[in-house]
Design a protein around this motif. Structure first.
Motif, PDB file in Angstrom:
ATOM      1  N   ALA A 151      46.355  28.874   6.607  1.00  0.00           N
ATOM      2  CA  ALA A 151      47.084  29.173   5.358  1.00  0.00           C
ATOM      3  C   ALA A 151      47.878  30.473   5.505  1.00  0.00           C
ATOM      4  N   ASN A 152      47.259  31.483   6.139  1.00  0.00           N
ATOM      5  CA  ASN A 152      47.960  32.769   6.339  1.00  0.00           C
ATOM      6  C   ASN A 152      49.183  32.593   7.223  1.00  0.00           C
ATOM      7  N   SER A 153      49.037  31.759   8.266  1.00  0.00           N
ATOM      8  CA  SER A 153      50.152  31.547   9.203  1.00  0.00           C
ATOM      9  C   SER A 153      51.321  30.846   8.508  1.00  0.00           C
ATOM     10  N   ILE A 154      50.990  29.882   7.634  1.00  0.00           N
ATOM     11  CA  ILE A 154      52.060  29.198   6.893  1.00  0.00           C
ATOM     12  C   ILE A 154      52.774  30.201   5.977  1.00  0.00           C
ATOM     13  N   ALA A 155      51.977  31.030   5.315  1.00  0.00           N
ATOM     14  CA  ALA A 155      52.573  32.031   4.408  1.00  0.00           C
ATOM     15  C   ALA A 155      53.467  32.989   5.193  1.00  0.00           C
ATOM     16  N   GLU A 156      52.991  33.412   6.366  1.00  0.00           N
ATOM     17  CA  GLU A 156      53.766  34.355   7.175  1.00  0.00           C
ATOM     18  C   GLU A 156      55.048  33.707   7.681  1.00  0.00           C
ATOM     19  N   SER A 157      54.930  32.448   8.113  1.00  0.00           N
ATOM     20  CA  SER A 157      56.105  31.730   8.611  1.00  0.00           C
ATOM     21  C   SER A 157      57.139  31.551   7.500  1.00  0.00           C
ATOM     22  N   THR A 158      56.646  31.288   6.283  1.00  0.00           N
ATOM     23  CA  THR A 158      57.551  31.118   5.140  1.00  0.00           C
ATOM     24  C   THR A 158      58.218  32.452   4.809  1.00  0.00           C
ATOM     25  N   ARG A 159      57.413  33.514   4.817  1.00  0.00           N
ATOM     26  CA  ARG A 159      57.942  34.840   4.466  1.00  0.00           C
ATOM     27  C   ARG A 159      58.971  35.316   5.482  1.00  0.00           C
ATOM     28  N   LYS A 160      58.651  35.135   6.768  1.00  0.00           N
ATOM     29  CA  LYS A 160      59.537  35.654   7.828  1.00  0.00           C
ATOM     30  C   LYS A 160      60.568  34.616   8.266  1.00  0.00           C
ATOM     31  N   ARG A 161      60.463  33.420   7.709  1.00  0.00           N
ATOM     32  CA  ARG A 161      61.310  32.298   8.117  1.00  0.00           C
ATOM     33  C   ARG A 161      61.235  32.122   9.639  1.00  0.00           C
ATOM     34  N   SER A 162      60.022  32.186  10.151  1.00  0.00           N
ATOM     35  CA  SER A 162      59.818  32.069  11.600  1.00  0.00           C
ATOM     36  C   SER A 162      59.218  30.699  11.930  1.00  0.00           C
ATOM     37  N   LYS A 163      59.326  30.334  13.196  1.00  0.00           N
ATOM     38  CA  LYS A 163      58.781  29.048  13.666  1.00  0.00           C
ATOM     39  C   LYS A 163      57.250  29.115  13.639  1.00  0.00           C
ATOM     40  N   PHE A 164      56.652  27.975  13.469  1.00  0.00           N
ATOM     41  CA  PHE A 164      55.186  27.926  13.520  1.00  0.00           C
ATOM     42  C   PHE A 164      54.779  26.484  13.847  1.00  0.00           C
ATOM     43  N   SER A 165      53.963  26.352  14.881  1.00  0.00           N
ATOM     44  CA  SER A 165      53.498  25.014  15.248  1.00  0.00           C
ATOM     45  C   SER A 165      51.979  24.965  15.237  1.00  0.00           C
ATOM     46  N   VAL A 166      51.473  23.763  15.022  1.00  0.00           N
ATOM     47  CA  VAL A 166      50.030  23.567  15.065  1.00  0.00           C
ATOM     48  C   VAL A 166      49.725  22.443  16.045  1.00  0.00           C
ATOM     49  N   MET A 167      48.599  22.582  16.696  1.00  0.00           N
ATOM     50  CA  MET A 167      48.181  21.616  17.699  1.00  0.00           C
ATOM     51  C   MET A 167      46.771  21.131  17.317  1.00  0.00           C
ATOM     52  N   VAL A 168      46.573  19.816  17.320  1.00  0.00           N
ATOM     53  CA  VAL A 168      45.224  19.279  17.085  1.00  0.00           C
ATOM     54  C   VAL A 168      44.788  18.618  18.388  1.00  0.00           C
ATOM     55  N   LEU A 169      43.663  19.060  18.905  1.00  0.00           N
ATOM     56  CA  LEU A 169      43.211  18.608  20.235  1.00  0.00           C
ATOM     57  C   LEU A 169      41.848  17.935  20.109  1.00  0.00           C
ATOM     58  N   GLY A 258      47.874  16.323  19.457  1.00  0.00           N
ATOM     59  CA  GLY A 258      48.962  16.078  18.507  1.00  0.00           C
ATOM     60  C   GLY A 258      49.589  17.396  18.107  1.00  0.00           C
ATOM     61  N   ILE A 259      50.925  17.412  18.040  1.00  0.00           N
ATOM     62  CA  ILE A 259      51.638  18.659  17.713  1.00  0.00           C
ATOM     63  C   ILE A 259      52.548  18.423  16.519  1.00  0.00           C
ATOM     64  N   ALA A 260      52.665  19.422  15.662  1.00  0.00           N
ATOM     65  CA  ALA A 260      53.694  19.394  14.609  1.00  0.00           C
ATOM     66  C   ALA A 260      54.245  20.803  14.431  1.00  0.00           C
ATOM     67  N   GLU A 261      55.550  20.871  14.188  1.00  0.00           N
ATOM     68  CA  GLU A 261      56.179  22.165  13.869  1.00  0.00           C
ATOM     69  C   GLU A 261      56.374  22.241  12.360  1.00  0.00           C
ATOM     70  N   PHE A 262      56.041  23.373  11.790  1.00  0.00           N
ATOM     71  CA  PHE A 262      56.133  23.523  10.332  1.00  0.00           C
ATOM     72  C   PHE A 262      57.584  23.378   9.867  1.00  0.00           C
ATOM     73  N   ASP A 263      57.743  22.532   8.867  1.00  0.00           N
ATOM     74  CA  ASP A 263      59.079  22.276   8.317  1.00  0.00           C
ATOM     75  C   ASP A 263      58.977  22.435   6.791  1.00  0.00           C
ATOM     76  N   ARG A 264      59.520  23.544   6.297  1.00  0.00           N
ATOM     77  CA  ARG A 264      59.388  23.865   4.871  1.00  0.00           C
ATOM     78  C   ARG A 264      59.950  22.765   3.979  1.00  0.00           C
ATOM     79  N   SER A 265      60.955  22.055   4.485  1.00  0.00           N
ATOM     80  CA  SER A 265      61.611  21.067   3.627  1.00  0.00           C
ATOM     81  C   SER A 265      60.774  19.790   3.474  1.00  0.00           C
ATOM     82  N   ARG A 266      59.860  19.548   4.407  1.00  0.00           N
ATOM     83  CA  ARG A 266      59.082  18.308   4.280  1.00  0.00           C
ATOM     84  C   ARG A 266      57.578  18.510   4.151  1.00  0.00           C
ATOM     85  N   ASP A 267      57.069  19.666   4.592  1.00  0.00           N
ATOM     86  CA  ASP A 267      55.627  19.905   4.473  1.00  0.00           C
ATOM     87  C   ASP A 267      55.346  20.621   3.147  1.00  0.00           C
TER      88      ASP A 267
END
Lengths: 296, 116
Positions: A151-169, A258-267
């Motif tokens: 949750a913190n990483s999503i907030a930071e990515s939104t605030r800084k408009r930076s890339k953020f990816s998550v990996m589920v292994l 599985g990998i996904a990159e955070f996309d503010r417009s769809r997530d």
């Protein structure tokens, strides 16, 4: 352990600094509350604090109240020093959030034992925090903590408009590992996978154990292509570095990712974002395992 | 004896270099601290006076005997009372005159102990 000394009097700072250093602590100095708050905002903030009551600007009790209002859950042990005496002063200091109280002029031997007691409480709190946030077997983050970091990483990515990816292994055919090598073999395999993850990730990436053999990896400032590179490094390392149980016994493992990159417009939220990575993992499993699938 | 030698020895673990450093730091700051007190008194600024006395009291807490430290607590209280109740600073000044004389004595004792 670092000790933050907050006192406007240079002589007292100097004396306290020399004393705590002699007692095996590392002094960190602040002349006033503003400087103290800046130090407390750093990642390596001290958790044991000696605060003078009367200072120009924000007073010691007000500094205590400000520290206690923090919402990041960090614990600070605060020893308040003051020229005031009597029960009223003790009550005011403790109500402001101080854990202990010492009247000036104080006996340095008394300060020494009080600081020692405070450091024991800080260590205990850190141990409890560790137990509450780490997976006992692998020592990576547990599910509660990785969810919070997610949750913190999503907030930071939104605030800084930076890339953020998550990996589920997920470790492939893990049940078979347990059935063949027993639960101790399965435990060794899980620890081995986390070692490989830690070796192949950057300092600011985060690993959490989400379920039995499933891990979530947070990759800040990383787009899907870079995440793919990291995932492939991990996948191949796990495939080609088996878990060694003893000279004659090793466990060959593969993983699906599985990998996904955070996309503010769809997530719309954290679970929608996670679900995309989880679906990609499902596809990786369905299409043969030992592979990486990236959510489109 | 105004100086609490045992306190200074305890605080510095009787480290002579540390005693000299901390004493020198106090002696360097003392003229400013006294000047701030006297400026506030001359300006009849009771609040600033209480703050200035408090600053010197804090520094003295590292060196002075408990009874001398308490004299500064009393000086601070007198300044604070004058600030809140608008009373005269005459009583404060009488107490300060006595305390200042003792301060000179403590400075000499400190210099002697620190070898400076």
């Amino acid at each position: 352990m670092d000790v933050l000394i907050v006192d406007d009097d240079a002589i007292t700072r100097f004396a306290l600094s020399a004393a705590v250093e002699e007692w095996g602590f590392v002094p960190v100095l602040a002349e006033n509350a503003d400087q103290a708050l800046k130090t407390l905002a750093t990642e390596t903030t001290p958790h044991l604090l000696i605060i003078d009551w009367s200072m120009p600007g924000m007073s010691g009790p007000d500094l205590c109240k400000t520290i206690r209002k923090r919402e990041d859950g960090q614990f600070f042990y605060i020893l308040m020093l003051t020229g005031k005496e009597g029960n009223e002063a003790i009550i005011e200091a403790m109500e402001a959030g101080a854990d202990d109280f010492l009247s000036k002029p104080f006996d340095h031997r008394v300060l020494k034992v009080r600081i020692a007691a405070g450091s024991r409480i800080v260590r205990l709190e850190q141990t409890l925090n560790q137990l509450a946030s780490r997976d006992a077997l692998t020592q990576c983050w547990n599910r509660r903590m990785i969810d919070e970091l997610f949750a913190n990483s999503i907030a930071e990515s939104t605030r800084k408009r930076s890339k953020f990816s998550v990996m589920v292994l997920d470790i492939d055919h893990f049940k078979r590992v347990n059935d063949t090598f027993g639960h101790s073999g399965g435990d060794a395999a899980l620890k081995h996978v986390v070692n490989i993850l830690n070796t192949n990730l950057r300092e600011y990436d985060q690993v959490g154990r989400y379920g039995g053999e499933e891990f979530v990896i947070l990759l800040p400032a990383t787009d899907r292509n870079e995440a793919w590179g990291v995932a492939e490094r991990i996948r191949s390392a796990i495939q080609f570095q088996p878990t060694i149980l003893n000279d004659d016994l090793k466990i060959e493992l593969t993983v699906s990712i599985g990998i996904a990159e955070f996309d503010r417009s769809r997530d719309a939220n954290q679970s929608a974002f996670f679900e995309r990575a989880d679906k990609a993992l499902y596809t990786a499993k369905q299409t043969g395992r030992n592979r990486i699938i990236c959510s489109e | 004896m105004i100086l609490d030698e045992a306190r200074v020895q305890d605080m510095t673990r009787n480290n002579t270099k540390l005693i000299a450093s901390i004493s020198q730091l106090f002696l360097n700051e003392l003229p400013d601290m006294i000047a701030n007190i006297e400026r506030a008194y001359n300006q009849n600024d009771c609040s600033a006076l209480a703050n200035a006395v408090h600053r010197l009291k804090s520094a003295l807490g590292n060196f002075a005997s408990k009874s001398y430290y308490d004299e500064f607590s009393q000086l601070e209280s007198l300044a604070l009372n004058a600030s809140t109740e608008g009373s005269s600073l005459a009583e404060w000044f009488a107490a300060w005159t006595v305390a200042k004389l003792k301060l000179e004595q403590m400075v000499n004792e400190l210099k002697s102990m620190a070898g400076i």
